[in-house]
Motif scaffolding. Structure first.
Motif, PDB file in Angstrom:
ATOM      1  N   ASP A  37       0.812  -1.223   0.000  1.00 53.54           N
ATOM      2  CA  ASP A  37       0.000   0.000   0.000  1.00 53.54           C
ATOM      3  C   ASP A  37       0.843   1.269   0.000  1.00 53.54           C
ATOM      4  OD1 ASP A  37      -2.381  -1.315  -0.142  1.00 53.54           O
ATOM      5  OD2 ASP A  37      -2.938  -1.032   1.953  1.00 53.54           O
ATOM      6  N   ARG A  38       1.985   1.241   0.676  1.00 56.40           N
ATOM      7  CA  ARG A  38       2.850   2.423   0.733  1.00 56.40           C
ATOM      8  C   ARG A  38       4.029   2.313  -0.226  1.00 56.40           C
ATOM      9  NH1 ARG A  38       2.127   1.221   6.461  1.00 56.40           N
ATOM     10  NH2 ARG A  38       0.441   2.523   7.296  1.00 56.40           N
ATOM     11  N   GLY A  39       3.988   1.329  -1.099  1.00 57.26           N
ATOM     12  CA  GLY A  39       5.037   1.180  -2.104  1.00 57.26           C
ATOM     13  C   GLY A  39       6.115   0.197  -1.693  1.00 57.26           C
ATOM     14  N   GLN A  40       6.838  -0.287  -2.693  1.00 61.01           N
ATOM     15  CA  GLN A  40       7.832  -1.337  -2.450  1.00 61.01           C
ATOM     16  C   GLN A  40       9.028  -0.852  -1.647  1.00 61.01           C
ATOM     17  OE1 GLN A  40      10.053  -2.455  -6.197  1.00 61.01           O
ATOM     18  NE2 GLN A  40       8.509  -1.141  -7.142  1.00 61.01           N
ATOM     19  N   ASP A  41       9.419   0.408  -1.784  1.00 57.98           N
ATOM     20  CA  ASP A  41      10.555   0.903  -1.006  1.00 57.98           C
ATOM     21  C   ASP A  41      10.229   0.921   0.488  1.00 57.98           C
ATOM     22  OD1 ASP A  41      12.165   1.281  -3.249  1.00 57.98           O
ATOM     23  OD2 ASP A  41      11.434   3.322  -3.572  1.00 57.98           O
ATOM     24  N   GLU A  42       9.023   1.347   0.823  1.00 60.47           N
ATOM     25  CA  GLU A  42       8.609   1.349   2.228  1.00 60.47           C
ATOM     26  C   GLU A  42       8.474  -0.075   2.748  1.00 60.47           C
ATOM     27  OE1 GLU A  42       7.220   2.884   6.000  1.00 60.47           O
ATOM     28  OE2 GLU A  42       8.662   3.445   4.448  1.00 60.47           O
ATOM     29  N   LEU A  43       8.028  -1.003   1.902  1.00 60.19           N
ATOM     30  CA  LEU A  43       7.947  -2.400   2.307  1.00 60.19           C
ATOM     31  C   LEU A  43       9.335  -2.960   2.594  1.00 60.19           C
ATOM     32  CD1 LEU A  43       6.562  -5.070   2.822  1.00 60.19           C
ATOM     33  CD2 LEU A  43       6.387  -5.414   0.343  1.00 60.19           C
ATOM     34  N   LEU A  44      10.298  -2.622   1.765  1.00 59.42           N
ATOM     35  CA  LEU A  44      11.673  -3.061   2.029  1.00 59.42           C
ATOM     36  C   LEU A  44      12.185  -2.489   3.344  1.00 59.42           C
ATOM     37  CD1 LEU A  44      13.085  -2.739  -1.588  1.00 59.42           C
ATOM     38  CD2 LEU A  44      12.858  -4.871  -0.300  1.00 59.42           C
ATOM     39  N   ARG A  45      11.755  -1.271   3.685  1.00 62.21           N
ATOM     40  CA  ARG A  45      12.144  -0.701   4.979  1.00 62.21           C
ATOM     41  C   ARG A  45      11.531  -1.498   6.127  1.00 62.21           C
ATOM     42  NH1 ARG A  45      10.942   3.190   8.986  1.00 62.21           N
ATOM     43  NH2 ARG A  45       8.770   3.322   8.299  1.00 62.21           N
ATOM     44  N   MET A  46      10.336  -2.021   5.927  1.00 64.53           N
ATOM     45  CA  MET A  46       9.734  -2.863   6.961  1.00 64.53           C
ATOM     46  C   MET A  46      10.622  -4.065   7.269  1.00 64.53           C
ATOM     47  SD  MET A  46       6.766  -1.561   7.993  1.00 64.53           S
ATOM     48  CE  MET A  46       7.740  -0.043   8.004  1.00 64.53           C
ATOM     49  N   GLN A  47      11.251  -4.618   6.260  1.00 66.64           N
ATOM     50  CA  GLN A  47      12.149  -5.752   6.471  1.00 66.64           C
ATOM     51  C   GLN A  47      13.494  -5.317   7.037  1.00 66.64           C
ATOM     52  OE1 GLN A  47      12.118  -9.676   5.379  1.00 66.64           O
ATOM     53  NE2 GLN A  47      13.087  -8.980   7.253  1.00 66.64           N
TER      54      GLN A  47
END
Length: 583
Positions: A132-142
């Motif tokens: 929902d917030r984009g793939q870059d933010e998802l990578l930050r989650m990891q």
């Protein structure tokens, strides 16, 4: 836990468990090794009890709502299930974050990840909401860190170290062919001749591009689910996997009386995927539909002896899966599962108080998770407790068989979006029922807080107004009622009414459409408002995509707040605007 199952209900459930188990013939030497798989899905940042229930049918045939959920209670339930197994693996089938409670969403779901780190999740499949917030933010989650990829400031309350568990994304590929996250994981239990290895495949649904903002997934492709799983199975077997567990963010639904242990009349988009899977897949942990079930899939397709599970939504259930693995033959010899209700605290629903029941164990909140959640809840109070206005009655969220219709709450939201976009020429507004996350339950004097309306609409979508012909409006209403996926009767704004017959041929179910009492003119153009998710074709409504003269308005939650506060008391519309007819 402070109570035990009553004998009658325990007998009912044990009968289900026997039916849901999928035993296989013993073939190894010596005793099999038992491994527990502790599974959840669709947590959606539900830090606090979500004021929802797990509905069950008791021994007398009555439907009993059991208050459930809340991260601290979930942690205790997971600990309880985990303690019953000599070895265990804790997994999630996606949508761990986003569409979250305000205390999590305000902080970019960093606390949702923090909760899952404390619970001890090992693997999480990416779901559509992870994007929902984009793939870059998802990578930050990891990976952690405080780099800013959204309008909100990361690390606003404390540094963010990222997930200690591993995201898996077998079907999500970059332009160079690599997967966004690893496709699989392995975990070995025991030692020597008694060692067994569980292989895990994690992936989201192929239809993810229809469910998220395309800018956030630019350069990514989402491959066929069954092909992806089948390609991964021999790789894991070659690496020594004795059992194969799939975490997939796709699912189905059952019919009949509520039964989180059952599989009655199971249907959904996951079935064609399961029907194509390599028979070496032992367990599929599913999600996405927010439905709870335990299925011995061999009863539906004898060629596919798969144990299929889902733990509903918001951490209200935990699936306790037991695998017995022959370490010599290197295969699963028996498997069974049950859904454990995370009974937490009573609450008041639109239909009145929902109390605890001694029919199921009641969990106590785990102290460390409760303290961690409390820190974020306290920090968010400035937003959550601010009054936004009053309504004349509770506005329920339709559930179960009625979940595809917006009802009074859908009407209220559509009216709010129409009101917010009149200056853009709006004449009609539509709300998708599946985009309504929680009921509006006011205080005794009718007051709603920002936290109340945020629970209802946590997405932050801007509303958009566009030009459509009457024929295009009819076509998009038909999309919601066709045979491609679950049916949604879009909730329309005041003055708009349509009637439909579900028994008619798919694509021709609309019987009549009126606006302000007059038939909709198929050749005339109208100004139509929807949320940005629908405007991008979300939920399969392709008819809203690419229309001319599009004007972007306020966020959906701002529109709802403005509508409620515009009058001393806002009446919740009770008329039925999408009517089912026969013949």
């Amino acid at each position: 836990m402070i109570s035990r199952f009553r004998p009658a209900l325990a007998l009912l459930l044990s009968g289900c468990l026997g039916a849901c188990a999928a035993p296989m013939a013993e073939g190894g030497h010596g005793e099999p090794v038992e491994v527990g798989i502790v599974a959840i899905n669709d947590f959606h940042g539900a830090l606090e009890p979500p004021r929802q229930s797990v509905n069950v049918t008791d021994a007398a045939g009555n439907i009993l709502p059991v208050p459930a959920g809340g991260a601290a209670w979930l942690a205790s339930a997971v600990d309880s299930v985990r303690a019953a197994h000599p070895h265990s693996l804790t997994v999630s089938a996606g949508d761990m974050i986003s569409a979250s409670q305000l205390a999590s969403s305000l902080y970019l779901d960093e606390p949702a990840i923090g909760v899952m780190n404390r619970i001890g999740v090992d693997f999480n499949a990416v779901g559509n909401h992870e994007f929902d917030r984009g793939q870059d933010e998802l990578l930050r989650m990891q990976n952690g860190g405080c780099e800013k990829f959204t309008a909100r400031q990361p690390c606003a309350l404390e540094p963010f170290a990222g997930a200690t568990f591993r995201y898996l994304a077998a079907s999500t590929r970059r332009a160079d062919g690599s997967t966004l996250f690893p496709a699989t994981g392995l975990r070995t239990f025991g030692s020597g001749r008694r060692a067994v290895t569980v292989g895990v495949i994690g992936l989201t649904l192929k239809g993810t591009p229809n469910l998220v903002n395309p800018t956030g997934i630019k350069g990514l492709t989402f491959e066929d689910e069954a092909d992806t799983i089948n390609a991964a199975v021999p790789v894991l077997k070659a690496k020594g996997a004795d059992a194969i567990v799939v975490l997939i963010h796709e699912g189905g639904r059952t019919k009949g009386n509520p039964d989180p242990q059952g599989c009655n009349d199971f249907a959904g988009d996951i079935r064609p995927i399961l029907d194509r899977l390599d028979t070496r897949v032992d367990v599929v942990v599913s999600g996405h539909t927010h439905w709870a079930y335990v299925c011995d899939y061999a009863a539906l397709n004898p060629a596919k002896p798969i144990l299929l599970t889902s733990a509903g939504v918001f951490g209200e259930l935990v699936t306790d899966i037991s695998l017995k693995i022959d370490p010599v033959a290197g295969r699963v010899v028996s498997k069974q599962a049950r859904n454990v209700i995370v009974q937490s605290v009573p609450y008041t629903a639109t239909r009145g108080p929902i109390s605890n029941t001694p029919l199921f164990p009641q969990f106590q909140p785990r102290a460390d998770v409760a303290a961690y959640v409390a820190k974020y809840v306290e920090a968010s109070k400035e937003y959550t407790q601010r009054p936004v206005g009053r309504i004349d009655r509770a506005a329920p969220k339709n559930e179960g068989a009625e979940g595809g219709a917006g009802g009074p709450l859908g009407n209220l939201i559509a009216d709010a979006q129409l009101g917010a976009t009149r200056d853009a020429g709006a004449q009609i507004a539509f709300m998708n029922p599946f985009g309504i996350r929680a009921p509006l339950v006011p205080a005794a004097d009718g007051t709603l807080t920002f936290g109340d309306i945020y629970l209802c609409q946590p997405f932050g979508n801007n509303v958009v107004t566009e030009t459509m012909t009457g024929a295009e409006i009819k076509a998009v209403l038909e999309e919601g009622l066709d045979d491609n996926g679950p049916r949604q009767a879009l909730a329309p704004s005041t003055g708009f009414e349509f009637r439909y017959d579900p028994a008619r041929t798919s694509g021709d179910r609309i019987v009549s459409i009126t606006l302000d009492g007059q038939p909709l003119d198929m050749t005339r153009t109208y100004r139509v408002t929807v949320n940005g998710f629908l405007g991008l074709g979300g939920d399969g409504f392709s008819g809203f995509v690419g229309k001319p003269d599009t004007v972007t308005g306020p966020t959906d939650i701002d529109a709802l707040e403005s509508w409620i506060k515009a009058v001393p008391v806002r009446n919740v519309p009770q008329e039925v605007r999408a009517l089912v007819v026969k013949g």
